[in-house]
Design a protein around this motif. Structure first.
Motif, mmCIF file in Angstrom:
data_model
loop_
_atom_site.group_PDB
_atom_site.id
_atom_site.type_symbol
_atom_site.label_atom_id
_atom_site.label_comp_id
_atom_site.label_asym_id
_atom_site.label_seq_id
_atom_site.Cartn_x
_atom_site.Cartn_y
_atom_site.Cartn_z
ATOM 1 N N ALA A 203 50.123 63.237 66.050
ATOM 2 C CA ALA A 203 49.055 63.504 66.664
ATOM 3 C C ALA A 203 49.278 64.992 67.299
ATOM 4 O O ALA A 203 48.317 65.816 67.661
ATOM 5 C CB ALA A 203 49.019 62.715 67.842
ATOM 6 N N THR A 204 50.393 65.608 67.559
ATOM 7 C CA THR A 204 50.924 66.997 67.985
ATOM 8 C C THR A 204 50.987 67.960 67.088
ATOM 9 O O THR A 204 51.274 69.220 67.442
ATOM 10 C CB THR A 204 51.969 66.847 69.117
ATOM 11 O OG1 THR A 204 53.203 66.385 68.436
ATOM 12 C CG2 THR A 204 51.637 65.724 70.138
ATOM 13 N N ALA A 205 51.199 67.509 65.876
ATOM 14 C CA ALA A 205 51.571 68.461 64.754
ATOM 15 C C ALA A 205 50.168 69.102 64.547
ATOM 16 O O ALA A 205 49.200 68.580 64.031
ATOM 17 C CB ALA A 205 51.918 67.846 63.554
ATOM 18 N N TYR A 206 50.058 70.395 64.858
ATOM 19 C CA TYR A 206 48.826 71.092 64.434
ATOM 20 C C TYR A 206 48.590 71.494 63.143
ATOM 21 O O TYR A 206 47.451 71.799 62.847
ATOM 22 C CB TYR A 206 48.663 72.466 65.609
ATOM 23 C CG TYR A 206 47.298 73.108 65.696
ATOM 24 C CD1 TYR A 206 46.414 72.381 66.064
ATOM 25 C CD2 TYR A 206 47.498 74.312 65.380
ATOM 26 C CE1 TYR A 206 45.084 73.027 66.288
ATOM 27 C CE2 TYR A 206 46.185 74.807 65.409
ATOM 28 C CZ TYR A 206 44.993 74.433 65.632
ATOM 29 O OH TYR A 206 43.919 75.151 65.809
ATOM 30 N N LEU A 207 49.601 71.875 62.649
ATOM 31 C CA LEU A 207 49.486 72.558 61.223
ATOM 32 C C LEU A 207 50.493 71.966 60.360
ATOM 33 O O LEU A 207 51.737 71.934 60.595
ATOM 34 C CB LEU A 207 49.892 73.983 61.276
ATOM 35 C CG LEU A 207 49.744 74.839 60.058
ATOM 36 C CD1 LEU A 207 48.419 74.654 59.254
ATOM 37 C CD2 LEU A 207 50.119 76.434 60.033
ATOM 38 N N ASP A 208 50.009 71.460 59.431
ATOM 39 C CA ASP A 208 50.994 70.679 58.380
ATOM 40 C C ASP A 208 50.767 71.558 56.894
ATOM 41 O O ASP A 208 49.756 71.433 56.441
ATOM 42 C CB ASP A 208 50.538 69.262 58.254
ATOM 43 C CG ASP A 208 51.362 68.629 57.585
ATOM 44 O OD1 ASP A 208 52.169 68.962 56.621
ATOM 45 O OD2 ASP A 208 51.310 67.258 57.621
#
Length: 243
Positions: A203-208
């Motif tokens: 949920a908190t990973a903004y850029l993968d």
């Protein structure tokens, strides 16, 4: 009017008709105008057949928003526009005179004979449901087809530019990834921001960045603060490089 850009609408006479006169004109598109008035009174929305008094062009919300930027849709098209927030995502319907030929496509079709459109009462100017962005000011007040086509072309151009910019920014961010051999296992597996020590979840990973294989197999992800700082810097560099 030049196709491909939105220009301010030409000055039109300021005359407006009484609301009931405009309602009569709209309702007259239906074989039973009294039924239309009853539906407006009961639920604020009536189904009107297209093709006789006016047609409607369906425009996806992202195209309209890209074209007008910080302006309202009412500032881009001098004519009646309906916003539907319940179906097909954010969608705008521009009412235009009947068109025998329409150079649109499946994304921006012209709806005409054999089709009904949900038309709100003139008092419905906000959500929920369908509402007027701009109401017709008088009988026969419709958007110019060429203005609608220009807005669509402008929106597509802006969206293409935005997608190009986003792709360039992503490539710039990938260039800023630190060498994998300098990172911890948590960084390599995407459990921690690749640029700081912030713990990440789905949920908190903004850029993968997905799975990278060079120089080894790893899965870098980033938090929003780190991404925003670097993305802003990359966009500034792109703008300066194009000047």
């Amino acid at each position: 009017m030049h196709y491909g850009r939105v220009t301010p609408p030409a000055a039109l006479p300021s005359r407006s008709d009484p609301p009931d006169a405009v309602r009569d004109w709209l309702a007259g598109a239906h074989a039973s105008p009294e039924q239309v008035r009853r539906e407006w009174a009961r639920c604020g929305l009536a189904l009107l057949p297209l093709g006789s008094r006016f047609d409607a062009v369906r425009i996806p919300g992202d195209l309209v928003h890209a074209a007008v930027g910080s302006l309202a849709a009412s500032d881009a098209l001098d004519g009646p526009v309906i916003h539907d927030v319940r179906t097909l995502g954010p969608t705008y319907w521009a009412l235009v005179p009947h068109q025998d030929d329409w150079p649109g496509d499946t994304e921006t079709p012209l709806l005409s004979h054999g089709t009904y459109l949900g038309v709100p009462d003139l008092t419905v100017v906000g959500p929920p449901g369908s509402f007027w962005v701009t109401t017709p000011r008088r009988r026969h007040h419709l958007c110019r087809a060429e203005d609608v086509l220009a807005l669509i072309a402008c929106g597509r151009r802006e969206l293409r530019q935005e997608r190009m910019t986003n792709a360039e920014v992503l490539r710039a961010l990938a260039q800023e990834l630190p060498p994998p051999d300098t990172l911890s296992d948590d960084h390599l597996r995407g459990r921690t921001c690749v640029w700081c020590d912030t713990q990440l979840t789905a949920a908190t990973a903004y850029l993968d960045f997905g799975q990278l294989t060079e120089p080894r197999r790893w899965f870098p992800r980033a938090c929003r603060p780190c991404t925003d700082v670097r993305a802003d810097r990359a966009r500034t560099a792109l703008v300066e490089g194009r000047q």
